[in-house]
Scaffold this motif. Structure first.
Motif, PDB file in Angstrom:
ATOM      1  N   ALA A 102       0.841  -1.204   0.000  1.00 22.42           N
ATOM      2  CA  ALA A 102       0.000   0.000   0.000  1.00 22.42           C
ATOM      3  C   ALA A 102       0.872   1.248   0.000  1.00 22.42           C
ATOM      4  CB  ALA A 102      -0.909   0.009   1.219  1.00 22.42           C
ATOM      5  N   PRO A 103       0.567   2.220  -0.858  1.00 18.96           N
ATOM      6  CA  PRO A 103       1.352   3.454  -0.880  1.00 18.96           C
ATOM      7  C   PRO A 103       0.924   4.371   0.265  1.00 18.96           C
ATOM      8  CG  PRO A 103      -0.467   3.647  -2.408  1.00 18.96           C
ATOM      9  CD  PRO A 103      -0.548   2.252  -1.831  1.00 18.96           C
ATOM     10  N   GLN A 104       1.692   5.426   0.483  1.00 22.46           N
ATOM     11  CA  GLN A 104       1.220   6.463   1.389  1.00 22.46           C
ATOM     12  C   GLN A 104      -0.030   7.086   0.771  1.00 22.46           C
ATOM     13  OE1 GLN A 104       3.793   9.340   3.200  1.00 22.46           O
ATOM     14  NE2 GLN A 104       5.614   8.037   3.013  1.00 22.46           N
ATOM     15  N   VAL A 160      -2.327   6.462   5.647  1.00 22.88           N
ATOM     16  CA  VAL A 160      -1.698   5.148   5.520  1.00 22.88           C
ATOM     17  C   VAL A 160      -0.220   5.353   5.225  1.00 22.88           C
ATOM     18  CG1 VAL A 160      -1.513   3.089   4.068  1.00 22.88           C
ATOM     19  CG2 VAL A 160      -3.759   3.889   4.824  1.00 22.88           C
ATOM     20  N   LYS A 161       0.608   4.662   5.998  1.00 22.85           N
ATOM     21  CA  LYS A 161       2.063   4.762   5.829  1.00 22.85           C
ATOM     22  C   LYS A 161       2.706   3.556   6.507  1.00 22.85           C
ATOM     23  CE  LYS A 161       5.955   7.893   6.808  1.00 22.85           C
ATOM     24  NZ  LYS A 161       6.368   9.194   7.395  1.00 22.85           N
ATOM     25  N   HIS A 167       4.164  12.959   6.219  1.00 25.34           N
ATOM     26  CA  HIS A 167       3.333  12.165   5.322  1.00 25.34           C
ATOM     27  C   HIS A 167       3.280  12.800   3.941  1.00 25.34           C
ATOM     28  CE1 HIS A 167      -0.499  10.246   3.885  1.00 25.34           C
ATOM     29  NE2 HIS A 167       0.058   9.213   4.474  1.00 25.34           N
ATOM     30  N   ARG A 168       3.604  12.002   2.921  1.00 23.46           N
ATOM     31  CA  ARG A 168       3.615  12.478   1.534  1.00 23.46           C
ATOM     32  C   ARG A 168       2.788  11.519   0.683  1.00 23.46           C
ATOM     33  NH1 ARG A 168       8.787  13.153   3.587  1.00 23.46           N
ATOM     34  NH2 ARG A 168       9.550  15.315   3.595  1.00 23.46           N
ATOM     35  N   PRO A 169       1.496  11.736   0.592  1.00 20.48           N
ATOM     36  CA  PRO A 169       0.637  10.767  -0.095  1.00 20.48           C
ATOM     37  C   PRO A 169       0.835  10.745  -1.597  1.00 20.48           C
ATOM     38  CG  PRO A 169      -0.621  12.722   0.474  1.00 20.48           C
ATOM     39  CD  PRO A 169       0.741  12.889   1.103  1.00 20.48           C
ATOM     40  N   ALA A 170       0.644   9.562  -2.151  1.00 22.73           N
ATOM     41  CA  ALA A 170       0.594   9.408  -3.606  1.00 22.73           C
ATOM     42  C   ALA A 170      -0.843   9.294  -4.082  1.00 22.73           C
ATOM     43  CB  ALA A 170       1.369   8.153  -4.017  1.00 22.73           C
ATOM     44  N   VAL A 224      -8.542   1.842   2.810  1.00 21.11           N
ATOM     45  CA  VAL A 224      -8.190   0.476   2.393  1.00 21.11           C
ATOM     46  C   VAL A 224      -8.771   0.149   1.020  1.00 21.11           C
ATOM     47  CG1 VAL A 224      -7.768  -0.427   4.705  1.00 21.11           C
ATOM     48  CG2 VAL A 224     -10.097  -0.450   3.799  1.00 21.11           C
ATOM     49  N   ILE A 225      -9.908   0.732   0.674  1.00 20.39           N
ATOM     50  CA  ILE A 225     -10.452   0.523  -0.680  1.00 20.39           C
ATOM     51  C   ILE A 225      -9.508   1.133  -1.713  1.00 20.39           C
ATOM     52  CG2 ILE A 225     -12.306   1.229  -2.258  1.00 20.39           C
ATOM     53  CD1 ILE A 225     -14.217   0.934   0.168  1.00 20.39           C
ATOM     54  N   ALA A 226      -9.068   2.371  -1.466  1.00 21.55           N
ATOM     55  CA  ALA A 226      -8.145   3.024  -2.399  1.00 21.55           C
ATOM     56  C   ALA A 226      -6.839   2.249  -2.502  1.00 21.55           C
ATOM     57  CB  ALA A 226      -7.885   4.459  -1.955  1.00 21.55           C
ATOM     58  N   ALA A 227      -6.347   1.761  -1.364  1.00 22.46           N
ATOM     59  CA  ALA A 227      -5.096   0.992  -1.368  1.00 22.46           C
ATOM     60  C   ALA A 227      -5.262  -0.317  -2.138  1.00 22.46           C
ATOM     61  CB  ALA A 227      -4.650   0.716   0.067  1.00 22.46           C
TER      62      ALA A 227
END
Length: 746
Positions: free
Chosen positions: A390-392, A407-408, A443-446, A733-736
């Protein structure tokens, strides 16, 4: 001296909990040489010696009370080590480790403030086992300079404790005493009053006054919980006519006010010190929780609260200090300006609050989190198996009970309860929390995840961020997110197969453009099908239907062919106007909401039919009233679960009183939805049943549904909210999952 040894990386909740002195003592016990230090990833140990195997075996088992060890990673180390074992200075910047939530006063510190030493009566006593953490933290690593204690220079005695690895205050960042730490005082009439501040506050409370108290995450408003006039005064001043008040009581007082089980007591004593919902004994004024049979009670969780309760000698109302609908007040001047009209006096101090944090609200039986905040946040949740890649990412939740999820590193950080984003100041707090979490946790989300509803403020915010920063965006249907949040909490694997999700809540936009809220979904993290649903009915007046239960009753009774009965029940309501609007399709969207069905039934039983004074009031009163009875009958037609037969039975007097009618409705609703979920499991289409949505905060409905699902594997919420406070976890979790599976397919 160079020596062959090991480097030990300890990940988890290991900073600010006395972990380094614990390691120091353990290393000496096993005869090791080396060092231990904090860094952005957690705790790093570099050590050598004959006792390494025993040390590694004991390390996770004997960890401090507040520690949570997620992983212990061992690798070779051939660098220089000191002659003995030392605690070294922190290294690096950034945030790859977990932050410890605030923790209730430990027994040792409580004994000190009640003892004869230099901290007798000191309201800011703490050690590595207790005290403020997240609410005073500005940045990581967790060192004093990064907290709101930075401006308080330690005296010689405190510094000696802080520097002694054998002392329980070794590197306790908020360590303080009366000689060097924060100061407490009492204010009235805009000026400080000379004298013992706690004694002055107690005297005010005994006179029936309202006291503003500065706590860990904000101000509370307090009054004598046994004094009906004081409770009424607080309700009048705060303009809060019916919403239950939280209480704070000493453990010795509980037996006289609530029926507490051993599980309740264990939860009350938890370091998180949540508000725990327990059955009321009816010994306190009914105005504390009108129409409700439970009371929310917490134990004192700071030295200041202990001193106040010890001095007062009885339970206190301890409700959030805020204007109606606004976030809790945290600043001293802000409190004077906003709470001055409510409070007759202020118990106040000069330690700043870094971030606003409401009290957590929970049940012990069945285990349930209704509001996740102080003491639980920023505790993280492990992602289920299959989510290792799973990405950030960041998920922004919904419009109600807003909370953010990050998420990280294989963990999900579900943020604290923020409130309803319709309120301007709550919206400001939401944006501040977004920036705060991003900075604090590096935190650096993708990827960004948002609700399907385009007009939710959280959706607009997340969409704008994704566009501005060039991030991928995932839109997630509201009830799919509820389902996924329950799966994630229960560590359902990514490849675990489909489940039957019973999702009962207020409202959420469905992909068909209607308003959902009572669904049986067959799905997993990636997708879902809607297999059964409550028969849709109009929401007359749109959002106003959520505030005025009679509107929902009118729609359901008209739909059932019982318009004459609706006329008799609500003679003064503007029925003709609403019926015209419904007929014309004006501001009357169709909805399958179970929450609005609760409102409709409550209105028919004359439970606050005209207007709710707070969200969920009608449903909560219905739950409190309900007794066991013959179940309400629902018809099934092509996937639609129709409540009309029950309304006909209600009018015909099938149940002898309102209590049995309320109980029959809940039993019938549980059985109707459980039957559809059971069929999916027994046919082999689903592997388990998951229960989610705010309606499952109703313990009677939850138990009735579990009873109807006997013999099947059932997943429920225990540590994350079933309501919209857990929505962001499901979105995340759906996006991941979609990201991971897309990457595998490419």
């Amino acid at each position: 001296m160079k020596e062959s040894g090991v480097s030990i990386r300890v990940r988890g909740q290991v900073q600010g909990v006395g972990f380094r002195p614990y390691i120091w003592k353990l290393a000496r016990e096993f005869g090791l040489r080396g060092r231990v230090l904090n860094d952005p990833e957690g705790v790093l140990i570099e050590a050598a010696g004959p006792g390494l195997d025993g040390f590694l075996d004991a390390l996770p088992r004997r960890a401090p009370t507040l520690a949570r060890v997620d992983a212990v990673e061992v690798s070779d180390f051939t660098g220089a080590l000191p002659e003995g074992f030392e605690i070294a200075a922190s290294r690096g910047t950034g945030a790859e480790t977990r932050v410890t939530p605030d923790a209730a006063t430990c027994p040792d510190c409580l004994a000190e403030i009640r003892g004869t030493g230099r901290r007798r009566g000191y309201a800011f006593t703490n050690c590595t086992h207790c005290g403020p953490r997240f609410t005073i933290l500005h940045g990581l690593p967790y060192d004093r300079a990064q907290t709101t204690m930075a401006g308080f220079t330690m005296c010689q005695d405190c510094r000696a404790e802080y520097a002694d690895p054998g002392d329980r205050r070794f590197h306790a960042q908020p360590v303080a005493c009366p000689a060097c730490g924060p100061r407490l005082w009492f204010e009235a009439g805009g000026a400080e009053v000379a004298g013992d501040p706690v004694a002055l506050a107690v005297a005010l409370l005994r006179r029936g006054g309202i006291l503003a108290v500065k706590g860990l995450g904000g101000f509370h408003l307090a009054c004598d919980a046994r004094n009906a006039e004081a409770v009424a005064l607080l309700r009048a001043r705060k303009r809060r006519p019916g919403k239950p008040f939280a209480l704070m009581a000493r453990e010795a007082d509980l037996a006289g006010i609530v029926a507490a089980t051993e599980a309740d007591l264990a939860l009350l004593r938890d370091p998180a010190a949540p508000v725990v919902l327990m059955p009321s004994l009816g010994t306190l004024p009914k105005a504390l929780a009108p129409g409700i049979d439970t009371l929310g009670v917490m134990l004192p969780y700071t030295p200041l609260h202990h001193l106040l309760l010890d001095g007062f000698g009885g339970p206190l109302v301890m409700t959030s200090g805020n204007l109606s609908g606004e976030p809790q007040v945290i600043g001293n001047q802000e409190a004077r300006e906003k709470l001055g009209g409510f409070a007759d006096g202020f118990l106040i101090h000069d330690r700043d609050i870094a971030r606003r944090m409401d009290d957590t609200v929970e049940r012990a039986i069945p285990p349930m989190v209704l509001r996740r905040a102080r003491g639980r946040v920023p505790g993280t949740l492990p992602l289920p198996p299959g989510f290792e890649a799973a990405p950030q990412l960041v998920a922004y939740g919904g419009q109600m009970k807003a909370a953010i999820c990050l998420v990280k590193n294989g963990q999900a950080l579900l943020g604290h309860h923020l409130g309803e984003l319709d309120e301007a100041l709550t919206w400001d707090a939401f944006r501040q929390a977004d920036a705060d979490y991003a900075a604090l946790f590096d935190h650096r989300p993708a990827l960004v995840a948002v609700d399907l509803h385009p007009d939710f403020r959280a959706t607009r915010h997340g969409t704008a961020r994704a566009e501005a920063e060039g991030l991928a965006l995932q839109r997630v249907q509201h009830h799919h997110a509820h389902l996924a949040s329950c799966l994630a909490e229960n560590l359902w694997p990514l490849d675990g197969g489909k489940v039957a999700g019973i999702v009962l809540d207020g409202t959420g936009l469905g992909p068909d453009g209607t308003v959902w809220g009572g669904e049986v979904l067959l799905g997993d993290y990636v997708g879902f099908e809607r297999r059964a649903w409550l028969k849709p009915a109009p929401l007359p007046g749109g959002d106003r239907a959520a505030a005025e239960p009679w509107r929902n009753a009118l729609a359901r009774l008209d739909q059932a062919g019982l318009s004459d009965w609706a006329d008799a029940l609500f003679p003064a309501a503007p029925r003709a106007v609403l019926r015209q609007a419904v007929a014309a399709g004006v501001n009357a969207p169709l909805s399958s909401s179970a929450g609005r069905l609760f409102d409709a039934v409550a209105a028919c039983l004359d439970l606050c039919p005209e207007r709710q004074s707070y969200e969920g009031e009608a449903a909560m009163r219905l739950e409190a009233l309900a007794q066991g009875a013959a179940p309400w009958r629902f018809d099934l037609d092509g996937g639609q679960i129709d409540p009309a037969p029950g309304f006909h039975a209600l009018q015909a007097g099938l149940w002898p009183d309102a209590a049995q009618a309320a109980g029959g409705f809940q039993a019938g609703l549980a059985q109707a939805f459980a039957a559809q979920a059971r069929a999916l499991v027994e046919s082999g289409e689903a592997r388990a049943v998951a229960l989610s949505g705010g309606c499952f905060q109703n313990t009677a409905l939850l138990q009735l549904t579990l009873d109807a699902l006997t013999g099947l594997p059932v997943l429920t919420h225990r540590t994350t909210p079933a309501n919209d406070g857990g929505l962001a976890l499901g979105q995340a979790v759906i996006a991941a999952a979609r990201h991971i599976l897309a990457a595998e397919a490419s």
